[in-house]
Every structure is written in structure tokens, then in C-alpha cells.
Motif scaffolding. Sequence first.
Motif, PDB file in Angstrom:
ATOM      1  N   UNK A 162       0.815  -1.214   0.000  1.00 17.84           N
ATOM      2  CA  UNK A 162       0.000   0.000   0.000  1.00 17.84           C
ATOM      3  C   UNK A 162       0.852   1.270   0.000  1.00 17.84           C
ATOM      4  N   UNK A 163       1.849   1.339   0.865  1.00 16.74           N
ATOM      5  CA  UNK A 163       2.671   2.541   0.948  1.00 16.74           C
ATOM      6  C   UNK A 163       3.865   2.491   0.004  1.00 16.74           C
ATOM      7  N   UNK A 164       4.334   1.300  -0.321  1.00 15.60           N
ATOM      8  CA  UNK A 164       5.442   1.163  -1.243  1.00 15.60           C
ATOM      9  C   UNK A 164       6.772   1.675  -0.728  1.00 15.60           C
ATOM     10  N   UNK A 165       6.950   1.676   0.583  1.00 11.08           N
ATOM     11  CA  UNK A 165       8.197   2.192   1.154  1.00 11.08           C
ATOM     12  C   UNK A 165       9.354   1.206   0.984  1.00 11.08           C
ATOM     13  N   UNK A 166       9.069  -0.075   1.120  1.00 10.31           N
ATOM     14  CA  UNK A 166      10.104  -1.098   1.046  1.00 10.31           C
ATOM     15  C   UNK A 166       9.592  -2.266   0.211  1.00 10.31           C
ATOM     16  N   UNK A 167      10.474  -2.998  -0.451  1.00  8.74           N
ATOM     17  CA  UNK A 167      10.032  -4.158  -1.237  1.00  8.74           C
ATOM     18  C   UNK A 167       9.512  -5.263  -0.324  1.00  8.74           C
ATOM     19  N   UNK A 168       8.483  -5.948  -0.783  1.00  5.31           N
ATOM     20  CA  UNK A 168       7.807  -6.941   0.044  1.00  5.31           C
ATOM     21  C   UNK A 168       8.026  -8.363  -0.437  1.00  5.31           C
ATOM     22  N   UNK A 169       8.477  -8.573  -1.642  1.00  2.00           N
ATOM     23  CA  UNK A 169       8.634  -9.925  -2.179  1.00  2.00           C
ATOM     24  C   UNK A 169      10.013 -10.075  -2.789  1.00  2.00           C
ATOM     25  N   UNK A 170      10.604 -11.245  -2.591  1.00  4.66           N
ATOM     26  CA  UNK A 170      11.878 -11.545  -3.219  1.00  4.66           C
ATOM     27  C   UNK A 170      13.050 -11.346  -2.272  1.00  4.66           C
ATOM     28  N   UNK A 171      14.242 -11.556  -2.835  1.00  3.65           N
ATOM     29  CA  UNK A 171      15.474 -11.469  -2.057  1.00  3.65           C
ATOM     30  C   UNK A 171      16.586 -11.019  -3.004  1.00  3.65           C
ATOM     31  N   UNK A 172      16.750  -9.707  -3.111  1.00  2.00           N
ATOM     32  CA  UNK A 172      17.681  -9.171  -4.104  1.00  2.00           C
ATOM     33  C   UNK A 172      18.679  -8.175  -3.527  1.00  2.00           C
ATOM     34  N   UNK A 173      18.611  -7.872  -2.244  1.00  2.00           N
ATOM     35  CA  UNK A 173      19.543  -6.906  -1.682  1.00  2.00           C
ATOM     36  C   UNK A 173      19.174  -6.544  -0.262  1.00  2.00           C
TER      37      UNK A 173
END
Length: 592
Positions: A162-173
Motif C-alpha cells: 500500500x505505501x510502497x516504502x520497502x520491497x515486500x517480495x523476493x530477495x535481491x539486496x
Amino acid sequence: MGALAWRAALAALLVCGIGLLPWLSRTDPALTVLKARSAERDPSPEALAVVRAQLGLDDGPSHLLGRWLAGLSRADAGQSWISGADVLPDVLQALGVSLLLTAAALTVALVVAAGVCARTLWLGAGRRLEGRRPAGGSGSAVLAALPEFLIASVLATVIGVQWGWLPALGWYGPQWTVLPALALGLPAGAVLGRLLDDQLPAAFTEPWASAAAARGLTGRSIARKALRRCVPGLLPNLGLFVVGLTGGSVAVEQIFDIPGLGRTTLRAAIAQDLPVLQTGALVLVALAAVVTGLARLAAGRLIGPALRDGALHTVHGPTPAGRTGPAVVCGVLLSAVVGLGLPRDPLALDTGARLLPPSAAHPFGTDALGRDVLARVAHGALDTLLLALSISAIALTAGVLLGLLPRLSGPLVDTVNAVPPVLAALLVAAVWGGGPTTPVAAVAVVAWAPLAAHTGALLRQERATAHLAATRALGAGPWHLLRSELLPAVLPSVARHALLRLPGIALALASLGFLGLGAQPPSPEWGLLLAENQPYAERAPWAVLAPAAVLALLGALAVTAPGALRRPRRLRTPGCDPREQPSRKVELSRAE
């Protein structure tokens, strides 16, 4: 050497048990592997025969286990039965992901634990702790009681989507570690903080603290020394947290799509991919041994030669009685929720009242099938609370008894803690069979380990106290020391630890239900409630928040209730140890 041989025997027993998993569960491993490879493929006898020939299943489990063990000597853990890829590189890569996530979560946990203990440290540094118990605890109780998967879902939905502050899916960094680290670290830090906060007041009343203040040491310096005094007793549990977070964070890894060791092990267990499952379990056991060794070395470094010389002062003397008001309020609220919901039908369907918000007719709203959430929470509370209390009592008894035998229980604790609850549930299901009792048995198998580690660590320090050496010199035997000195000093802290873990046991049952390994619909078990309503968290947050709030209420009750276990502090004569007060009174009466 004896402890090393015992540890190796336990690891071999665990690996052999995993190797027998398909045969213990009385299922055809060829059929499971075929379905995992291609769910649409017809399991014809010819196709199953091909799978058996490829995997060597007709040779039996002993041949498969021997071939896998022989490969380990060449650093070859075999190939995955599902993907055909080499197992060891994939498992080590998953371990690296989990260790990085664990390090981030442990950082969060230490920050939270410091926040929980901040008020006690401030009061102790200012010499204002005498006769007081810190009031902090409600916030840590809520954090400790919130399910990790619920925190992960809320963080992923609100902050990530909803807020898009931090990525929620995956593992890239590094950015992808923040939300899962918060989900894992917040409840772990709350538990660690409460355990540490339980010992700090007694540490500040030791003679060294008064001497340090008289010499002019600053309050900050005294607070640091008090931390150093109390941390060694918690290092075994900190090691358990590290291993548990590495292999047991399955739900969080599932939600955030993290390729960690917990999710890898779970998928291998469900698909009966034995090479991956055995290698993952062996890596977790080895990690547990390494972490335990480091914890013991750190404890020895922090305490120094005092353990060897018997120069410690007990930190488990009488402590001020806690306030009963918060415990009464939490108990009344929890009883009110259960009492109001029991007369309602938890299975009544009303498709015209789907996902209704809270109202007078439905105080907690309704779920996706129109069922009353209050009724389901109340009826689920009976089973969950009774089971959690029963498991807690069993875990406390087993933990104390095994904690008295550290050479026997130490390697056993490490091995048991290395088994994620999900894998334990699968192993128990293979022998016990499926059903609602499976998660109960699985949680009971592993719930005693933290209490045994805590008991062993506290007894190790208590045996090194000066008063125990004096009592032994006066002719007291081992049974008298155990009954009159050691157990009375250690049991209150371990009992409070057991109560503190009561919500965690309820959450473990809920987590297994959330992953589909516990009770099945339409049961109102709390794990199922959270799992069923999770997809509707955005449209109907009350359906998820209601059982989560009851869990938090249970956590607050578990944290505030141990005040009844505290013995009132006796008045101290200046310069006299509290343990000497009865003889002191006798001498005064004779003088009169």
C-alpha cells in the motif's frame, strides 16, 4: 569426548529418522516424487516403476541412507529427487540467505530487548530500584504474542504494497531484509528483553553494586557491569533463537518469498525429497553445535574465573512482588471474550452476512462465510489455551529435570532445537498419524528445550556462588543442596520463563495450523482462523485482528501473571545478605 559422541549419536538418529520418513508415513515415495515433479502426470504403474528405478527405492531405506552417507565423505550430498540438481550447493546457498536474515533479525531483537530493559537499567544506575519492579511489560507482551506470520503479512501489505516504502517480495539486496527482519526480530526481542529484565533487579542489589557506587563509579558503568553479570545466563537461549530463526522462520519466508533454509526444508519434507531434507537437517544440527559452543565460550569470557572459583553471588534471591492489577485486567478481558462467545454457534453459516464489520450483533464482525468471529475466537480459545497450558506444564517439568543433567541434556537440547517445528510436525505425523493431535505432539517435543537450556545456565552460575560453597563446607549433601538451595533459587525464574513462553506455544500451534499441518476446517482453531481470514485482511481487517488481539491479550496475561510467583523481599540489615536473616534474628532474640 563423551558429549561429542552423544551429540554425534543424536545427529545420526535424527538423520536416520528423516531417511525413514516416507516408509514411516506409509506412503509411496515414488508417487509423492512423481506428483512433485509433475502434478498433471498420470501415476501409472509404469511411471512409478521408472521413478523407483531412478531413485533406487526398491533397494530400501538402508541402502539409500548408506549411499547418502558415503557421498558426504566426498562433500557430495547427492542430487535432488525433484530437480536433479546437486543438493549441497543449493542447501548452502539457502543457509547463507537464512543466516543473513537471522543476523538482521537478531539486530532488531537486540534493539527491542534493550528497549524493554531500558527503564530497569535507568533505575538501577540511579540506585532507585530497591523495592520496585519495573512496570514495563505490556508492550513487550503484545510484541511477544503477535504471530510472526501476522506481523509479516501486515508489514508486507501495508508498508510493502500500500505505501510502497520497502520491497515486500523476493530477495535481491539489503532493502529486502528489512521487513522480514522486523517480523522475526520484534517478538524474539520482546522475549529476550523480558528474560533479561527479570534478572537485572537482583544484579543491582549485589554487594559489588553497592561497593562500586561507594567508590564513585558512574551509574552508566554500574549498569554495564549489571548487564555483563546477567547476560551469560541468557546466552544459551540466545543461541537457541539463532538456530530457531535460521530454520524455523518458514511462514515468514513463505510470505516474503525468501529462498531460505526453512522454506527449502519444508518443501523438501512435503515432496519427500530425502537428499535435500537430510542435508538441511544435518546443516541445522551442525549450526546448533557451533552456536552452542560459541555461547558457552562467550559466557565463560563474560563471567571469567568466578565460575571456577565459586565467587559468584546469587541473582535469584527474593524479589519484590509484582503488581496484580494488570494481570487481573487481562484475565477479566480474556474471560469476558470467551464467556461472550461460547453461547454463539461457531459453525453457523450466513452467506448474506459475509465480511460484516463489528456491530452489536457481531462484536468482532463476520468472516468470508458469514460466521461470527467472536464465536470462533471463543470456541477456539478453549482448545488452544488448554492445549498450550498442558504443553507448558509438560515442558516446564521436562525442562527442569533435564536441565539438572547438563551433560545429557546439552547435546539433546541442541539437536531438538535444530529441528524446525514444521519438520517436527511432519516427523510426528509420520509416526503418530495426522489429525489435530499432531501439532500438539510436535510442539511438545521441542517446547522443553529453551527451559532446559535456561535451567542449565542458571544452575551453572548458582553452583558457583559463595553461599553454596559455604553450605557444602558445613556438611550439606547433594540432595539437601538441590532441594533447599538450587531448586528454590532457579525454579521461580524458569517458571516465569515458562509462563512467558505460553503465548509462543499457542503461536506454534497456530503457525502449524496456518501452514495446514494442524486442525482442518471448519475447526475454529486460532491458526486456522488466521489462515482462513488472511486473504481478506485488506477488506475485513477485523477478521484477522480479532484473533491476533486475543493472542496479544494472552501474551500480556503471561507477562503480568508471574508477579504472583515472586517472593516478597525481606528487610535487609545493612551489610547482611538476605539469606542470613533467619539466623540473625535468632541471635538477636537470644541476646535479649
